[in-house]
Design an enzyme around this catalytic site. Structure first.
Site, PDB file in Angstrom:
ATOM      1  N   SER A 175      -9.904  -0.307   7.332  1.00  0.00           N
ATOM      2  CA  SER A 175      -9.380  -0.109   5.977  1.00  0.00           C
ATOM      3  C   SER A 175      -8.858  -1.346   5.263  1.00  0.00           C
ATOM      4  CB  SER A 175      -8.280   0.946   5.989  1.00  0.00           C
ATOM      5  OG  SER A 175      -8.873   2.214   5.967  1.00  0.00           O
ATOM      6  N   SER A 211      -9.626   2.403   3.322  1.00  0.00           N
ATOM      7  CA  SER A 211      -8.685   3.124   2.489  1.00  0.00           C
ATOM      8  C   SER A 211      -7.778   2.217   1.653  1.00  0.00           C
ATOM      9  CB  SER A 211      -7.801   4.036   3.358  1.00  0.00           C
ATOM     10  OG  SER A 211      -7.012   3.264   4.227  1.00  0.00           O
ATOM     11  N   LYS A 255       0.871  -1.180   0.000  1.00  0.00           N
ATOM     12  CA  LYS A 255       0.000   0.000   0.000  1.00  0.00           C
ATOM     13  C   LYS A 255       0.906   1.227   0.000  1.00  0.00           C
ATOM     14  CE  LYS A 255      -3.763   1.996   2.866  1.00  0.00           C
ATOM     15  NZ  LYS A 255      -4.684   1.715   3.991  1.00  0.00           N
TER      16      LYS A 255
HETATM   17  N1  GLN Z   1     -12.843   4.543   7.285  1.00  0.00           N
HETATM   18  C1  GLN Z   1     -12.058   4.809   8.447  1.00  0.00           C
HETATM   19  C2  GLN Z   1     -11.545   6.225   8.410  1.00  0.00           C
HETATM   20  O1  GLN Z   1     -11.820   6.895   7.484  1.00  0.00           O
HETATM   21  C3  GLN Z   1     -10.948   3.822   8.581  1.00  0.00           C
HETATM   22  C4  GLN Z   1      -9.715   4.168   7.837  1.00  0.00           C
HETATM   23  C5  GLN Z   1      -8.589   3.210   8.076  1.00  0.00           C
HETATM   24  O2  GLN Z   1      -8.772   2.128   8.630  1.00  0.00           O
HETATM   25  N2  GLN Z   1      -7.403   3.624   7.700  1.00  0.00           N
HETATM   26  O3  GLN Z   1     -10.872   6.671   9.279  1.00  0.00           O
END
Ligand code: GLN
Length: 496
Positions: A174, A150, A75
């Site tokens: 994410s 994400s 990532k």
């Molecule tokens: N959707 C969550 C956020 O926007 C989780 C993001 C993540 O796990 N990096 O913070």
């Protein structure tokens, strides 16, 4: 050869070489991967020369691990020496890492080949991979929809069969939510299981790296390779990497699966999703598991708690992007103050700014007690809820996300509705627990994810249940139809 299992078999039998596999993968990454907006950077030549070295080891019978010779993607928030890491942010666009992060280091030491980087929400803030300087990723099952976020790019490349596995990071869902949107397996390990050295920090007490694969068994291979103590991460658990594959014996008889009543209330979750999740749980029950009802009474507070803790930590972590040390610096500034202000204003996207503002607010004098301290107290209550639940069950099951992949653009201008979707995923991060999302069916042609949560260090139990489920179902064998997808995406981009 689009799964890690088939790639490993082909390499071991000599049906193809790592060089051939990496060449084929690079061209798919260049074609499908880029078209889907899932791949944002590739390292061709160096990957091929590493593959050649891997081939010599394979031929000499000196494979370093089950991952020897297999290509994968990092990532874009995991650093690798000499390679760019952007976090999908303008502010890190020019950044080249001077050092090797733990993930690149461990997987290369295991003989695996890093071929490039996947798309993500900027600094991992989001649930749709739309907050990205590279543009959005498209869901391989339906390119008009998001692939979640994400770690959306990572989920999309695995779903599209570009690579057999990819790494994601999970601060509040994410890994698991994009896995559920794209019909792949995604696991967030116990906090501290996998080193965060070289992972660009979002919210340090919540961040955790994990694998995205097609099967639980492949997930076990990757997790074995990436976990283990690392003294460069002060929160790393002083435990050796667990032996996971031996736990996958298909036996779930007597396993007590807890269903939190708060996860199955009417109204919140798409009924189709609930139906698939119930059917998945039934499958485990017919394999011998026992279903028990449990309660996680603080579930209604977890989203608010998460967005206070995560933004507070983000505001502090992101203070380091000041234009002086990393990445981008605004041009033509008159003084230091203007350099900070303009570098940050120009470098960060809207969602990141929103979170820095919110996080700075909740940490500020006069509000700290009302928000940040309160959130930490609720976090303890959430942790206690799980401890109590695990007195009467071995793992907990429920939906990964309240719906299937939503449309591109559907929530990006409505942050609160985007945040609310995280209801089932953030608890594992707040409590530091391992959790996995596995494909459990389709609703209107879109994948649905079943989430299993376990007690701390309970990865083997989660993987055993997930593997037992996959021995009895074939959802993980379904593939999206990619024919004509690039024309469809071109039209969508034109219409935007
Ligand atoms: N959707 C969550 C956020 O926007 C989780 C993001 C993540 O796990 N990096 O913070």
């Amino acid at each position: 050869m689009d799964s890690l299992t088939s790639q490993r078999a082909g390499l071991e039998s000599g049906e193809f070489s790592s060089v051939e596999l990496v060449e084929a993968t690079l061209s798919r990454a260049e074609a499908e991967g880029r078209t889907l907006g899932a791949v944002v950077g590739l390292r061709g030549e160096s990957a091929l020369s590493e593959a050649a070295a891997s081939d010599s080891r394979l031929r000499a019978g000196e494979a370093r691990s089950p991952l020897e010779g297999t290509p994968f993607l990092l990532k874009d928030n995991m650093v690798m020496q000499g390679e760019p890491t952007t976090c999908a942010s303008k502010i890190l666009e020019p950044f080249i890492s001077p050092y090797e992060g733990a993930m690149a280091e461990k997987l290369r030491a295991a003989g695996a080949i890093v071929i490039g980087r996947t798309n993500m929400d900027e600094f991992a803030m989001g649930s749709s991979t739309e907050n990205s300087i590279f543009g959005p990723s498209h869901n391989p099952w339906d390119p008009t929809r998001t692939c979640g976020g994400s770690s959306g790019g990572a989920a999309a490349v695995v779903a599209a069969g570009v690579t057999g596995y990819a790494l994601g990071s999970d601060t509040g869902g994410s890994i698991r939510q994009p896995a559920s949107f794209c019909g792949v397996v995604g696991m967030k390990p116990t906090y501290g299981r996998v080193s965060r050295f070289g992972l660009v920090a979002f919210a340090s007490s919540l961040d955790q790296i994990g694998p995205m694969t097609r099967t639980a068994r492949e997930c076990a291979w990757v997790l074995e390779a990436i976990s283990g103590h690392d003294e460069r991460d002060s929160t790393s658990i002083p435990e050796p990497a667990p032996r996971l594959e031996s736990a996958l014996d298909g036996d779930v008889s007597g396993l007590r699966i807890g269903l939190p009543k708060e996860y199955f209330v009417e109204g919140g979750t798409d009924p189709e999703v609930l139906a698939r999740v119930h059917a998945g749980i039934k499958e485990l029950e017919s394999a011998g598991a026992k279903i028990v009802e449990v309660s996680l009474p603080h579930t209604e507070y977890v989203v608010a708690t998460y967005y206070l803790v995560a933004t507070a930590e983000a505001s502090s972590n992101l203070a380091r992007y000041d234009g002086a040390r990393y990445g981008r610096r605004a041009e033509g500034v008159q003084d230091l103050d203007e350099m900070y202000r303009r570098s940050r204003s120009e470098g960060f996207g809207d969602e990141v700014k929103r979170r820095i503002l919110l996080g700075t607010y909740v940490l500020s004098a006069g509000y700290f007690d009302a928000y940040y301290r309160k959130a930490q107290q609720v976090r303890t209550l959430v942790r206690n809820d799980f401890q109590k639940a695990f007195d009467t069950c071995d793992l907990i099951a429920g939906p990964t996300y309240p719906e299937t992949a939503f449309g591109l653009g559907a929530k990006v201008d409505d942050p609160v509705s985007m945040y609310l979707g995280d209801i089932f995923t953030v608890s594992a991060n707040l409590a530091g627990l391992p959790a996995i999302s596995i494909p459990c069916g389709f609703a209107e042609g879109r994948p649905v994810g079943l989430q299993l949560l376990g007690p701390a260090l309970g990865e083997a139990g989660l993987l055993r249940a997930a593997d037992a489920f996959q021995r009895r179902t074939d959802f993980h064998e379904k593939r999206p139809v990619l024919d004509g997808i690039s024309e469809r995406i071109q039209e969508l981009e034109k219409a935007r």
